[in-house]
Motif scaffolding. Sequence first.
Motif, PDB file in Angstrom:
ATOM      1  N   VAL A   1       0.729  -1.091   0.004  1.00  0.00           N
ATOM      2  CA  VAL A   1       0.057  -0.065   0.094  1.00  0.00           C
ATOM      3  C   VAL A   1       1.082   1.237   0.063  1.00  0.00           C
ATOM      4  O   VAL A   1       2.149   1.241   0.132  1.00  0.00           O
ATOM      5  N   GLU A   2       0.188   2.293  -0.036  1.00  0.00           N
ATOM      6  CA  GLU A   2       0.808   3.731  -0.175  1.00  0.00           C
ATOM      7  C   GLU A   2       1.325   3.681   1.531  1.00  0.00           C
ATOM      8  O   GLU A   2       0.887   3.054   2.264  1.00  0.00           O
ATOM      9  N   THR A   3       2.354   4.597   1.396  1.00  0.00           N
ATOM     10  CA  THR A   3       3.264   4.641   2.833  1.00  0.00           C
ATOM     11  C   THR A   3       2.295   5.117   3.739  1.00  0.00           C
ATOM     12  O   THR A   3       2.138   4.450   5.088  1.00  0.00           O
ATOM     13  N   GLU A   4       1.701   6.233   3.522  1.00  0.00           N
ATOM     14  CA  GLU A   4       0.781   6.818   4.618  1.00  0.00           C
ATOM     15  C   GLU A   4      -0.188   5.973   5.110  1.00  0.00           C
ATOM     16  O   GLU A   4      -0.567   5.853   6.341  1.00  0.00           O
ATOM     17  N   ALA A   5      -0.869   5.109   4.177  1.00  0.00           N
ATOM     18  CA  ALA A   5      -1.936   4.295   4.326  1.00  0.00           C
ATOM     19  C   ALA A   5      -1.435   2.942   5.524  1.00  0.00           C
ATOM     20  O   ALA A   5      -2.103   2.897   6.500  1.00  0.00           O
ATOM     21  N   PHE A   6      -0.156   2.699   5.229  1.00  0.00           N
ATOM     22  CA  PHE A   6       0.498   1.639   5.861  1.00  0.00           C
ATOM     23  C   PHE A   6       0.430   2.170   7.439  1.00  0.00           C
ATOM     24  O   PHE A   6       0.194   1.651   8.388  1.00  0.00           O
ATOM     25  N   PHE A   7       1.214   3.316   7.635  1.00  0.00           N
ATOM     26  CA  PHE A   7       1.526   3.839   8.838  1.00  0.00           C
ATOM     27  C   PHE A   7       0.149   4.219   9.592  1.00  0.00           C
ATOM     28  O   PHE A   7       0.032   4.237  10.761  1.00  0.00           O
ATOM     29  N   THR A   8      -0.745   4.727   8.883  1.00  0.00           N
ATOM     30  CA  THR A   8      -2.096   5.469   9.586  1.00  0.00           C
ATOM     31  C   THR A   8      -2.846   4.187   9.967  1.00  0.00           C
ATOM     32  O   THR A   8      -3.632   4.096  10.876  1.00  0.00           O
ATOM     33  N   ALA A   9      -3.195   3.549   8.722  1.00  0.00           N
ATOM     34  CA  ALA A   9      -4.350   2.353   8.996  1.00  0.00           C
ATOM     35  C   ALA A   9      -3.968   1.281   8.233  1.00  0.00           C
ATOM     36  O   ALA A   9      -4.521   0.855   7.154  1.00  0.00           O
TER      37      ALA A   9
END
Lengths: 224, 215, 247
Positions: free
Chosen positions: C223-231
């Motif tokens: 997944v996109e980086t932000e998606a992985f870290f946030t959710a």
Amino acid sequence: MNYSFDWSVIWEYRELITRGFINTVLLSLLGLIFAALLGILMGTLASVSSRRLRWIATIYVETARNIPLLIHMYFWYIALAYLRLPAFACAVLGLSIYSGAYVTEVVRSGIAAVPRGQYAAALATGLPPFAAMRHVVYPQALKIVTPSLAGLASQLIKDSSLASVIAVAELTYEAGAIEGLTFRTFEAYIFVSLLYLALVTIVSQVLMLLTRSRKSETISVSEG
Amino acid sequence: MDVILPNLGFLLSGLATTAVLALISIVAGTVLGIVLGTLRYTSVPVLGQAAAIYIEFTRGIPLLVFLFLFYFALPALGGYKVSAYVAAAQGFSFFIGAYLAEDFRSGLRSVRPQLKQAARASGLTETQVFRHIVLPIALRRIIPTLFNQYVRLFKFTSVASVIGVSELTGRAMLVNAREFAPIAIIVTLALTYLVCCLALSSIGRALSHRFTVRT
Amino acid sequence: MSDRPMIEIESVSKWYESFRVLSDCTTAVGRGEVVVVCGPSGSGKSTLIKCVNGLEPYQEGRILVEGVEVGAKGTNLPELRAGIGMVFQHFELYPHLSVLENITLAQRQVLKRSKAEADERGRALLARVGLAEKERQMPADLSGGQQQRVAIARALALDPKAMLFDEPTSALDPEMIHEVLAVMSELAAEGMTMMVVTHEMGFARRVANRVVFMDEGRIVEDVETEAFFTAPESERGRDFLSKILNH
């Protein structure tokens, strides 16, 4: 190749070969015993704190192993001919002193591999220095160096063939005798080659087996 | 000294023969050792096994018997004649080659597989990885062992006198037969070998110091 | 081939004997993209990255680098590898060669550059990773962080189209991690295509375009980086993140 093989000469001269084989075994055995004694003595000297005693060991090792074995034998047999030592004794002396230098190095490295604390602990329990070496250090060192000692033993067996040069009737000498009597050059030398190969293989395998069966006694010490 | 000095020229030319014989055998034996060690290391089918058999056989028999094979047995088998000098050079080279082969193999094996992987990753072919990474590292690591074997070989050359090569030991024995001064002659002989072997070892130490591979 | 991803991994599976180390892995790395591969140890991430340049063979699926199939019989692997730089956990500098020689060896042997040319390129790269004065030293004389920077320079010397990093900071002391990550961030900023196996989640969050999360030989999230870290989508991903971030 026009050579026609005739292996029957081996059987024909089996008594010579047997005698030579027995002498090779005897020579090697005596050489091994004396080389081991000399090596343990000098290897221990090489491990003590006294610099003067260590020098004795160093000078012995460097001199003995940097002179060809043949010259060692000539020394006793020709240079000291007036002593009238039997050729067999000269061969044993030459072999032991030459190989003893290699055993010394192995013993020294074995002792160095035993943690210093072991010796100190043995002294602390009230053992005198000799007993501490005898019961604590040597047994552990022996276990560490057995593979090297097995290698030295096979080397010594092979080296004993040089005794033939000073007319000790061992295996190589008898091969020469058979060759002289029958001109079956190839058969004689190939056959003794195989005998040496068998002897060396058996001795080193047995010695290695001895180490393996004793491995279970080793305590593993975790470092640090 | 009064038996050595008059024969000095004769003995020195024997020493020269010894040195040349040792040098030829060291070079040829090292080349053979690299080839056989590489065959064992890469476990090439058939050739690798043949090398293994040759190495095991040679390492299991005495040098003197091995020399007799090259001087007496093989010429008898093949129906050719060979001079003692040539037989000695052949014997020494093939003998020491078998020992060096095992040393080379363990040197080659000492190179970590991950290092070879890194070399492959930069596009080197297997041959280039061997030639530029594995072999040079192995060679440097075994310099001490190599020189131990060279010293051994140097001592071995005295055995050539037994098949009649007129090298140092052979000539010393000739001088002894003429002069009959065994102690002086044999002690001088022993000291000469001692000095040569110590010199050879110190070359080895200097080289191994110069070429240490630190990791 | 312009729109095509630089590296395409399609349904790749790999076994060691009967043990399956990679199961049906599919992902891709686009031109100029930075993809971080993470996951617990033994999840197969190092094995996957080593399949990309054929250091590890795979038994099923396909891996294409610029359209060339890595596992195909006729593929010239040395040529393919020369176009992809790789950096290893334990640096793997050649211990018998000087720092500069480490960087010039493949240039001369693989790209057939002249000594002068290779030296010049090597010196420029050493200066770039901040080690210009070390060219004559032996690898053992350098710190871990310095060795890893040399290893990066060595990989860059072949002008690679993409770079693979296999846990480049895992063997480093904490104070040296930063200097290596700084060089990597710079590379990413210049548009280098990168596939990075790492536990450095700060680096991943700052630099990566996408995160591939692996567990037990499978790609669990891609997944996109932000998606992985946030959710993170998966239970395992959440579990992994909470462990590694609270560490």
